[in-house]
Design a protein around this motif. Structure first.
Motif: not given
Length: 82
Positions: A2-9, A26-32, A37-45
């Motif tokens: 989660i910290y990896a996805f958070g730092s990427i965001a 726009a591509l940075s917004l896409l990455t964010c 979405a990765g954080i949501y998946a890891l949290r179970g949502a």
């Protein structure tokens, strides 16, 4: 993980704000959005994860990039001619 996805965001959000070229923003917004979405998946949502991918990454980003390319925005150079 989660910290990896958070730092990427956070890095992608900073790159989005600090970039002078609209397509890079726009591509940075896409990455964010993908990192969130990765954080949501890891949290179970899983529903929010799927909606984030389908609605924001799939539809809105394609529309935003289409508008940038339609108006042929180049960045800060367009303001010099006025």
């Amino acid at each position: 993980m989660i910290y990896a996805f958070g730092s990427i965001a956070v890095i992608a959000a900073l790159a989005m704000v600090l970039s002078k070229q609209p397509i890079r923003s726009a591509l940075s917004l896409l990455t964010c959005m993908l990192a969130l979405a990765g954080i949501y998946a890891l949290r179970g949502a899983h529903l929010i994860f799927a909606l984030q991918l389908i609605i924001y990454v799939g539809a809105i980003m394609v529309f935003l990039i289409y508008i940038i390319m339609l108006f042929d925005l180049k960045g800060g150079d367009n303001l010099k001619r006025f």
